[in-house]
Scaffold this motif. Structure first.
Motif, PDB file in Angstrom:
ATOM      1  N   GLY A   1       0.814  -1.207   0.023  1.00 22.99           N
ATOM      2  CA  GLY A   1      -0.044  -0.126  -0.107  1.00 22.99           C
ATOM      3  C   GLY A   1       0.757   1.070  -0.218  1.00 22.99           C
ATOM      4  N   CYS A   2       1.938   1.159   0.945  1.00 26.80           N
ATOM      5  CA  CYS A   2       2.756   2.453   0.720  1.00 26.80           C
ATOM      6  C   CYS A   2       3.565   2.677  -0.348  1.00 26.80           C
ATOM      7  CB  CYS A   2       4.061   2.351   2.020  1.00 26.80           C
ATOM      8  SG  CYS A   2       4.997   3.541   2.253  1.00 26.80           S
ATOM      9  N   ALA A   3       3.949   1.563  -0.872  1.00 27.56           N
ATOM     10  CA  ALA A   3       4.608   1.763  -2.402  1.00 27.56           C
ATOM     11  C   ALA A   3       3.726   2.034  -3.460  1.00 27.56           C
ATOM     12  CB  ALA A   3       5.319   0.290  -2.760  1.00 27.56           C
ATOM     13  N   SER A   4       2.545   1.575  -3.591  1.00 27.95           N
ATOM     14  CA  SER A   4       1.578   1.993  -4.445  1.00 27.95           C
ATOM     15  C   SER A   4       1.291   3.427  -4.382  1.00 27.95           C
ATOM     16  CB  SER A   4       0.359   1.222  -4.552  1.00 27.95           C
ATOM     17  OG  SER A   4       0.657  -0.113  -4.305  1.00 27.95           O
ATOM     18  N   LEU A   5       1.074   4.058  -2.978  1.00 28.14           N
ATOM     19  CA  LEU A   5       0.744   5.350  -2.892  1.00 28.14           C
ATOM     20  C   LEU A   5       2.071   6.325  -3.314  1.00 28.14           C
ATOM     21  CD1 LEU A   5      -1.253   7.448  -1.168  1.00 28.14           C
ATOM     22  CD2 LEU A   5       0.312   7.072   0.703  1.00 28.14           C
ATOM     23  N   ILE A   6       3.258   6.000  -2.973  1.00 19.10           N
ATOM     24  CA  ILE A   6       4.337   6.751  -3.391  1.00 19.10           C
ATOM     25  C   ILE A   6       4.584   6.861  -4.922  1.00 19.10           C
ATOM     26  CG2 ILE A   6       6.916   7.014  -3.378  1.00 19.10           C
ATOM     27  CD1 ILE A   6       6.774   5.975  -0.302  1.00 19.10           C
TER      28      ILE A   6
ATOM     29  N   LEU B   1      11.398   1.174  -0.094  1.00 18.20           N
ATOM     30  CA  LEU B   1      12.419   0.499  -1.091  1.00 18.20           C
ATOM     31  C   LEU B   1      11.691  -0.207  -2.149  1.00 18.20           C
ATOM     32  CD1 LEU B   1      15.177  -0.899  -1.539  1.00 18.20           C
ATOM     33  CD2 LEU B   1      14.491  -2.847   0.216  1.00 18.20           C
ATOM     34  N   ILE B   2      10.506  -0.718  -2.099  1.00 21.68           N
ATOM     35  CA  ILE B   2       9.810  -1.397  -3.312  1.00 21.68           C
ATOM     36  C   ILE B   2       9.713  -0.173  -4.215  1.00 21.68           C
ATOM     37  CG2 ILE B   2       7.603  -2.601  -4.022  1.00 21.68           C
ATOM     38  CD1 ILE B   2       7.617  -3.822  -1.181  1.00 21.68           C
ATOM     39  N   SER B   3       9.176   0.885  -3.722  1.00 22.79           N
ATOM     40  CA  SER B   3       8.799   1.935  -4.735  1.00 22.79           C
ATOM     41  C   SER B   3       9.867   2.484  -5.659  1.00 22.79           C
ATOM     42  CB  SER B   3       8.267   3.067  -4.146  1.00 22.79           C
ATOM     43  OG  SER B   3       9.024   3.968  -3.085  1.00 22.79           O
ATOM     44  N   TYR B   4      11.057   2.523  -4.992  1.00 25.70           N
ATOM     45  CA  TYR B   4      12.217   2.817  -5.739  1.00 25.70           C
ATOM     46  C   TYR B   4      12.726   1.804  -6.764  1.00 25.70           C
ATOM     47  CZ  TYR B   4      13.999   6.859  -3.379  1.00 25.70           C
ATOM     48  OH  TYR B   4      14.109   8.378  -2.744  1.00 25.70           O
ATOM     49  N   LEU B   5      12.555   0.491  -6.285  1.00 25.60           N
ATOM     50  CA  LEU B   5      12.574  -0.628  -7.422  1.00 25.60           C
ATOM     51  C   LEU B   5      11.661  -0.391  -8.289  1.00 25.60           C
ATOM     52  CD1 LEU B   5      13.402  -3.488  -4.884  1.00 25.60           C
ATOM     53  CD2 LEU B   5      15.120  -2.100  -6.201  1.00 25.60           C
TER      54      LEU B   5
ATOM     55  N   GLY C   1       6.427  -1.716   7.723  1.00 19.50           N
ATOM     56  CA  GLY C   1       6.040  -1.680   6.307  1.00 19.50           C
ATOM     57  C   GLY C   1       6.371  -0.530   5.422  1.00 19.50           C
ATOM     58  N   GLY C   2       6.192   0.550   5.997  1.00 17.20           N
ATOM     59  CA  GLY C   2       6.584   2.076   5.259  1.00 17.20           C
ATOM     60  C   GLY C   2       7.963   2.099   4.674  1.00 17.20           C
TER      61      GLY C   2
END
Length: 456
Positions: free
Chosen positions: A31-36, A385-389, A379-380
Motif C-alpha cells: 500500500g505504501c509503495a503504491s501510494l508513493i 524500497l519497493i517504490s524505488y525498485l 512496512g512503510g
C-alpha cells in the motif's frame, strides 16, 4: 509502564509472531509503495508536461502587438490618431527593455513572403522578417553556421529555408510528369526527395523576387549575403522544419527591401513594428510584466493559460492516484485488523497475566497500538524500497520503449520520487497501522483476566 517498556514489549511480539508480522507488513508495504509510486508518477508527468510546454510554447515569453482597438469615446481624436497611440514604436520598445525582469527584447517587422533566388537559379518562397539579429540567440535560436551581422544587406536563414530549393524548370517538368502519371510512386518519392534536399547557402549571395500587382511585373531585389544558418529546432522533425521557411534581416535591411518593392512608405523615424517578443527571467513574473506592457496601450499574448489547464488536469490525476494508493492501504488495514484480532485471542493468557500483575487498560491498549505502529513503520520502510525498485523498472521500460523520430532530439519522461513523498508515504503507513490496531487494542483491554487464565 514507561513508553520504552511498551515499545520493547511490542517489538518482542513482532519478532516472535513472524507469520502475523509478515502478513501485516506485506499489506502495508504494498500500500505504501503504491501510494508513493502513484504520487510520483502524477508529479513527474505534470512536470514533464510543463517542461514540454515551456520548450514548445515558451512560457516565459510575451508576444506584443499593436493595439488597434482602443476606445475613443469622448476623446475627440481621429481614428488615425487613436491607432498611433496603440502603435508599437521604437520609443515603447526602449521603455519595455528597461522594465524589471525583462532579459531580452526582439522587435519584428513583417516585410512579405518572397521568392528567394540563389546564384544557381534555385528558388523557394520564404517569409522575410526584420528584427534585431543579435537578439536571435536570446530566444533559444542557435546557429548551425555563421552568426548575425550588423552590416546592411545581410540575412540569417532558419533551417527550413535551406530545404527544398529547386529551379523552375525542374519543378515544371516534375509537375508535368506527375500530372501525366499521378499514381507513379517512384515519381512521387523523387519529388519528395527534392523537396527535402538541403542547399549550402552559407556565405552565398541571394536575391528576393516579388510580383508587383500595381505594375504587374516581377521585381528583383539587390543581392544579400547569407551570414548565418540557424539550427533545426529541438523536438521538431525535419519534415515539419521544411515547411517553416523564414529569413531574418536587420531592421535597416527590412526598410530597404520595403522601399525597393514599394511596400511601405514610413520613414525610419516614424516606423512602427508588427510584433515583438519579450523574454522574462522567470515565468512567475510574466503576468506582472504583461500588465506593465499593457499600460503602454499595446496588445499582449502569453501561453500561461496552457499551464493553468495542465495543472487543473493533473490535479484530478493526482487525486485519483492518491485515491488508489489509499484504497490499497485500506485493504492492508483490514488484513492488519484480522491478523491482530487473531493474535489477541492467541495472547489472552499473556493479557490476563499482565492485568493480574497490575497493568491497566491504557497500558495494554498502548502496547497493541505501539505494535501496530511499529508494523506500519517497518512496512512503510519496505514500501519505500519497493517504490524505488518499481520506479527504476518503469524508467528502464520507458527508455527501451520510447520511439524518437529521426531528426528529433527530445528527451523522454523520467519518473522521479520527490523527497516529500517518502515521509508522506511512511506517515500514511504508520497511521494505517495505528488506526488498524485500535480495535484489536480495545478488544485486548476488555479481556477478562481470570477467564483468560482459566481457559488457557
Amino acid at each position: 509502564m514507561r513508553i520504552r517498556d511498551i515499545t520493547s514489549l511490542a517489538w518482542d511480539q513482532i519478532k516472535r509472531r513472524k507469520v502475523v508480522t509478515a502478513l501485516c507488513m506485506t499489506g502495508i508495504s504494498i500500500g505504501c509503495a503504491s501510494l508513493i509510486v502513484a504520487m510520483s508518477v502524477g508529479e513527474s508527468a505534470q512536470q514533464y508536461s510543463l517542461d514540454e510546454m515551456n520548450r514548445n510554447f515558451k512560457m516565459n515569453e510575451i508576444t506584443v502587438k499593436p493595439n488597434v482597438g482602443i476606445s475613443t469615446k469622448g476623446s475627440g481624436t481621429s481614428k488615425k490618431g487613436n491607432f498611433d497611440r496603440g502603435r508599437l514604436t521604437k520609443q515603447k520598445i526602449e521603455l519595455i527593455k528597461k522594465l524589471p525582469h525583462v532579459t531580452a527584447v526582439a522587435p519584428f517587422m513583417q516585410v512579405e513572403s518572397f521568392d528567394m533566388i540563389t546564384i544557381d537559379n534555385n528558388s523557394n518562397y520564404v517569409e522575410v522578417l526584420g528584427t534585431d539579429l543579435q537578439s536571435l540567440t536570446s530566444f533559444d535560436k542557435s546557429f548551425e553556421q555563421g552568426g548575425p551581422s550588423d552590416a546592411v544587406g545581410t540575412v540569417v536563414l532558419n533551417h527550413g529555408a535551406t530545404i527544398g530549393l529547386m529551379d523552375v524548370d525542374t519543378v515544371n517538368k516534375m509537375m508535368e510528369r506527375l500530372q501525366e502519371d499521378p499514381y507513379n510512386d517512384s515519381l512521387i518519392q523523387q519529388f519528395n526527395n527534392l523537396n527535402m534536399k538541403s542547399s549550402k547557402l552559407y556565405q552565398q549571395q541571394i536575391q528576393y523576387r516579388y510580383f508587383n500587382t500595381e505594375f504587374e511585373e516581377n521585381t528583383v531585389s539587390s543581392s544579400l549575403r547569407v551570414t548565418g544558418i540557424l539550427k533545426q529546432p529541438d523536438g521538431v522533425s525535419r519534415g515539419d522544419a521544411a515547411y517553416d521557411k523564414k529569413a531574418y534581416v536587420s531592421l535597416e535591411t527590412a526598410l530597404l527591401l520595403s522601399e525597393e518593392f514599394g511596400l511601405k512608405g514610413e520613414s525610419p523615424e516614424t516606423q512602427s513594428y508588427d510584433s515583438m517578443l519579450v523574454k522574462v527571467d522567470s515565468q512567475d513574473y510574466v503576468a506582472q510584466v504583461e500588465g506593465q506592457i499593457q499600460r503602454l496601450i499595446l496588445s499582449t499574448e502569453t501561453n500561461l493559460y496552457h499551464q493553468v489547464e495542465v495543472n487543473e488536469k493533473f490535479k484530478m490525476i493526482k487525486k485519483t492516484a492518491l485515491g488508489i494508493g489509499l484504497f490499497i492501504l485500506v485493504i492492508a488495514s483490514i488484513s492488519i485488523i484480522v491478523a491482530m484480532t487473531m493474535s489477541t485471542h492467541q495472547r489472552r493468557k499473556q493479557i490476563g497475566i499482565m492485568k493480574v500483575l497490575g497493568s491497566n487498560l491504557w497500558q495494554i491498549r498502548n502496547m497493541f497500538i505501539a505494535e501496530a505502529a511499529l508494523l506500519g513503520l517497518l512496512g512503510g520502510a519496505i514500501g519505500v524500497l519497493i517504490s524505488y525498485l518499481t520506479i527504476s523498472g518503469v524508467n528502464e521500460l520507458l527508455a527501451t520503449t520510447s520511439i524518437i523520430p529521426l531528426g528529433e532530439s527530445t528527451t523522454g519522461m523520467v519518473i522521479s520520487i520527490s523527497v516529500k513523498n517518502i515521509p508522506l508515504g511512511i506517515a500514511f503507513a504508520v497511521m494505517t497501522g495505528v488506526l488498524s490496531g485500535i480495535y484489536p487494542a480495545i478488544s485486548a483491554s476488555n479481556t477478562n483476566a481470570l477467564v483468560a487464565i482459566k481457559k488457557d
